[in-house]
Design an enzyme around this catalytic site. Structure first.
Site, PDB file in Angstrom:
ATOM      1  CG  ASP A 105      -8.452  -4.443  -2.815  1.00 25.35           C
ATOM      2  OD1 ASP A 105      -9.651  -4.252  -2.603  1.00 25.35           O
ATOM      3  OD2 ASP A 105      -7.695  -3.605  -3.326  1.00 25.35           O
ATOM      4  CG  HIS A 112      -2.079   0.906   1.083  1.00 29.18           C
ATOM      5  ND1 HIS A 112      -2.007   2.249   1.342  1.00 29.18           N
ATOM      6  CD2 HIS A 112      -3.346   0.666   0.661  1.00 29.18           C
ATOM      7  CE1 HIS A 112      -3.186   2.787   1.098  1.00 29.18           C
ATOM      8  NE2 HIS A 112      -4.008   1.855   0.674  1.00 29.18           N
TER       9      HIS A 112
HETATM   10  N1  ACO Z   1       4.178  -7.787  -4.648  1.00 29.98           N
HETATM   11  C1  ACO Z   1       5.530  -7.746  -4.834  1.00 29.98           C
HETATM   12  N2  ACO Z   1       6.278  -6.629  -4.714  1.00 29.98           N
HETATM   13  C2  ACO Z   1       5.632  -5.486  -4.413  1.00 29.98           C
HETATM   14  C3  ACO Z   1       4.243  -5.443  -4.213  1.00 29.98           C
HETATM   15  C4  ACO Z   1       3.512  -6.645  -4.343  1.00 29.98           C
HETATM   16  N3  ACO Z   1       2.181  -6.660  -4.174  1.00 29.98           N
HETATM   17  N4  ACO Z   1       3.863  -4.177  -3.922  1.00 29.98           N
HETATM   18  C5  ACO Z   1       4.988  -3.448  -3.935  1.00 29.98           C
HETATM   19  N5  ACO Z   1       6.066  -4.228  -4.227  1.00 29.98           N
HETATM   20  C6  ACO Z   1       7.478  -3.806  -4.257  1.00 29.98           C
HETATM   21  C7  ACO Z   1       7.790  -3.041  -5.519  1.00 29.98           C
HETATM   22  O1  ACO Z   1       8.234  -3.877  -6.573  1.00 29.98           O
HETATM   23  C8  ACO Z   1       8.868  -2.111  -5.036  1.00 29.98           C
HETATM   24  O2  ACO Z   1      10.059  -2.844  -4.914  1.00 29.98           O
HETATM   25  P1  ACO Z   1      11.498  -2.125  -5.201  1.00 29.98           P
HETATM   26  O3  ACO Z   1      11.625  -1.069  -4.156  1.00 29.98           O
HETATM   27  O4  ACO Z   1      12.471  -3.223  -5.086  1.00 29.98           O
HETATM   28  O5  ACO Z   1      11.405  -1.559  -6.601  1.00 29.98           O
HETATM   29  C9  ACO Z   1       8.436  -1.759  -3.601  1.00 29.98           C
HETATM   30  O6  ACO Z   1       7.672  -2.890  -3.183  1.00 29.98           O
HETATM   31  C10 ACO Z   1       7.583  -0.505  -3.499  1.00 29.98           C
HETATM   32  O7  ACO Z   1       6.454  -0.640  -4.366  1.00 29.98           O
HETATM   33  P2  ACO Z   1       5.840   0.505  -5.243  1.00 29.98           P
HETATM   34  O8  ACO Z   1       5.166  -0.104  -6.424  1.00 29.98           O
HETATM   35  O9  ACO Z   1       6.862   1.562  -5.504  1.00 29.98           O
HETATM   36  O10 ACO Z   1       4.779   1.099  -4.220  1.00 29.98           O
HETATM   37  P3  ACO Z   1       3.577   2.045  -4.575  1.00 29.98           P
HETATM   38  O11 ACO Z   1       3.247   2.775  -3.346  1.00 29.98           O
HETATM   39  O12 ACO Z   1       3.859   2.837  -5.797  1.00 29.98           O
HETATM   40  O13 ACO Z   1       2.400   1.019  -4.973  1.00 29.98           O
HETATM   41  C11 ACO Z   1       0.658  -0.570  -4.735  1.00 29.98           C
HETATM   42  C12 ACO Z   1       1.442   0.576  -4.077  1.00 29.98           C
HETATM   43  C13 ACO Z   1       0.185  -0.141  -6.135  1.00 29.98           C
HETATM   44  C14 ACO Z   1      -0.569  -0.854  -3.890  1.00 29.98           C
HETATM   45  C15 ACO Z   1       1.553  -1.819  -4.829  1.00 29.98           C
HETATM   46  O14 ACO Z   1       1.926  -2.238  -3.534  1.00 29.98           O
HETATM   47  C16 ACO Z   1       0.893  -2.968  -5.592  1.00 29.98           C
HETATM   48  O15 ACO Z   1       0.996  -3.029  -6.817  1.00 29.98           O
HETATM   49  N6  ACO Z   1       0.194  -3.905  -4.870  1.00 29.98           N
HETATM   50  C17 ACO Z   1      -0.556  -4.969  -5.540  1.00 29.98           C
HETATM   51  C18 ACO Z   1      -1.884  -4.458  -6.047  1.00 29.98           C
HETATM   52  C19 ACO Z   1      -2.853  -4.178  -4.933  1.00 29.98           C
HETATM   53  O16 ACO Z   1      -3.050  -4.978  -4.028  1.00 29.98           O
HETATM   54  N7  ACO Z   1      -3.524  -3.026  -5.026  1.00 29.98           N
HETATM   55  C20 ACO Z   1      -4.532  -2.617  -4.060  1.00 29.98           C
HETATM   56  C21 ACO Z   1      -4.029  -1.501  -3.203  1.00 29.98           C
HETATM   57  S1  ACO Z   1      -5.217  -1.047  -1.982  1.00 29.98           S
HETATM   58  C22 ACO Z   1      -6.351  -0.164  -2.814  1.00 29.98           C
HETATM   59  O17 ACO Z   1      -6.089   0.505  -3.759  1.00 29.98           O
HETATM   60  C23 ACO Z   1      -7.663  -0.285  -2.387  1.00 29.98           C
END
Ligand code: ACO
Length: 436
Positions: free
Chosen positions: A358, A301
């Site tokens: 979620d 998140h």
């Molecule tokens: N699985 C694996 N790795 C992940 C995940 C995941 N679900 N989420 C984040 N990471 C990693 C990224 O690859 C990144 O790694 P790095 O630093 O080595 O490059 C690090 O964690 C930070 O992630 P970002 O994508 O930069 O974080 P951001 O805040 O931009 O994205 C998000 C947040 C979109 C929710 C992300 O965690 C994600 O894609 N999660 C999966 C989708 C999801 O569950 N979405 C629902 C969110 S809640 C809502 O909207 C209601």
């Protein structure tokens, strides 16, 4: 308190704002007029777009409050109608206020018969989120004074009341059943369950367990400050587009798998893990592999860096609901096991990735008998009061301006236009032949 910025040897001071909960923001409203520079913040991870009195989140401590009330207390005791009132009007309703509000929500539930006909011509495979977004935008064709100040409160009621009917109709259409009209003797959530699950040939009694769980799900999704879809509603609304248009755009933003669409993807992912012999190691490995697009859906998140309180509540609710309904869903066990493995893994710990709202919600929707492509529609219905409250707050904020970010241009510098005859072919313009 001021913040100092030194740019090319020149010092500038900017005011610092401190919120109710001591969160600190540097007011850069005059950054460009004074310095000529802009702030560059892709994804807006450090940018506050407004001051708001609606929802407070502390992601480090896992705190979420609606108008100051902790989510745990609201989720335990309130109804969704009360939460709608609280978010939109700023205070908990008195008994009289709640009765009037609920009555209005009931009596505006029906949609125009012409709008009902719109459902007929979507292809059977149309995703219900697409239908919801299109139908909500279409409401402005029926309520043409949608942008007028004197009709704002009425349009808020119309939107809340009719969205559940639209959502239920899109479900009925997807399963090929006739639409069921709303009933005026039922509460908001009972009415929704009735329109979803009643069939004209049989009497339908709303199950109190289902009603309780639906209230809980909608309440937990009701607002979440400046997330992707809410920011979209504010951006669209900032041009003074009407409420229906702004919320329709918010629904479209919510649909994406990185946002609300994740709830559908979580169940698909858990199903994939089950069908692949529960090879957890493989999927955790894929999620960690930077060359693989796979992510653990329902994990991570932008704001929560400890735990998402909504996920904690839903995990417990999943156990309770499945127990009460006598359902043994193998996907719940898979979800719990996956969570356990991920939370012991250095990759997830380092990045502070925890289950979000979620991760467990889909298990509950599944137990309620909803198909996977309805899950994000349920999220949208829950998020409606938040979108409306944020749109209303922006509309009433004298500081609000049209949303118009800037950019750092990194394209070509100025160059002379090249007439068509003098241009060099850089790639083949031969159309590809398709063999029939
Ligand atoms: N699985 C694996 N790795 C992940 C995940 C995941 N679900 N989420 C984040 N990471 C990693 C990224 O690859 C990144 O790694 P790095 O630093 O080595 O490059 C690090 O964690 C930070 O992630 P970002 O994508 O930069 O974080 P951001 O805040 O931009 O994205 C998000 C947040 C979109 C929710 C992300 O965690 C994600 O894609 N999660 C999966 C989708 C999801 O569950 N979405 C629902 C969110 S809640 C809502 O909207 C209601």
């Amino acid at each position: 308190m001021d913040a100092k910025l030194v740019l090319e040897g020149k010092e500038f001071e900017f005011p610092v704002l401190v919120g109710t909960e001591n969160e600190v923001g540097i007011d850069f409203t005059k950054l460009r007029p004074r310095t000529g520079a802009i702030g560059l913040d892709p994804g807006f991870g450090n940018t506050g777009s407004c001051r708001s009195t609606i929802t407070f989140i502390n992601g480090e401590k896992g705190i979420l409050r609606y108008r100051g009330y902790p989510i745990e207390e609201v989720a335990e005791a309130a109804t969704f109608e009360e939460v709608c009132y609280l978010l939109i009007f700023g205070h908990l309703p008195t008994r009289g206020e709640l009765e009037t509000f609920s009555d209005q929500l009931t009596h505006h539930s029906m949609i125009h018969e012409s709008l009902k006909k719109f459902f007929d011509d979507f292809p059977p495979t149309a995703h219900p989120m697409m239908i919801l977004s299109a139908m909500v935008a279409s409401l402005s064709a029926f309520y043409t004074r949608a942008g007028e100040t004197e009709d704002v409160d009425l349009n808020i009621i119309r939107l809340l009341a009719k969205a559940k009917t639209i959502a239920a109709y899109s479900f009925k259409r997807s399963v090929g059943q006739p639409f069921v009209y709303p009933r005026n003797d039922l509460s908001y959530t009972e009415n929704f369950l009735h329109m979803l699950f009643a069939v004209p040939a049989e009497p339908y009694n709303v199950s109190p367990v289902m009603d309780r769980v639906l209230n809980l799900l909608l309440i937990l999704h009701a607002d979440h400050e400046q997330n992707c879809s809410t920011a979209t509603v504010r951006v669209v609304g900032s041009s003074q587009a009407n409420l229906f248009a702004a919320v329709s755009a918010g629904i479209a933003a919510l649909w994406g798998p990185l946002h609300g669409g994740a709830n559908q993807r979580v169940i698909e992912m858990l199903g994939m893990i089950r069908d692949d012999g529960k090879d957890y190691k493989k999927y955790v490995g894929k999620a960690k592999d930077k060359d693989d697009d796979f992510r653990l859906m329902g994990f991570g998140h932008r704001v929560y860096k400890n735990f998402d309180p909504r996920a904690t509540i839903l995990k417990k609710a999943a156990d309770e609901l499945l127990g009460e309904l006598g359902i043994d869903d193998p996907l719940l066990e898979i979800a719990k096991h996956l969570e356990e493995i991920a939370l012991e893994d250095e990759y997830f710990l380092e990045r502070k990735l925890y289950p979000n709202v979620d991760f467990y919600s889909g298990i509950l929707y599944r137990a309620m008998g909803l198909p996977t492509d309805m899950y994000t529609v349920m999220f949208a219905l829950g998020r409606l009061p938040g979108w409306i409250a944020q749109w209303k707050e922006m509309r009433e904020d004298p500081r609000a301006r049209i949303s118009r970010p800037r950019q750092i241009y990194t394209g070509e510098a100025q160059r002379p236009y090249v007439p068509l005859d003098l241009r060099v072919e850089s790639r083949s313009t031969e159309p590809e032949l398709v063999k029939v």
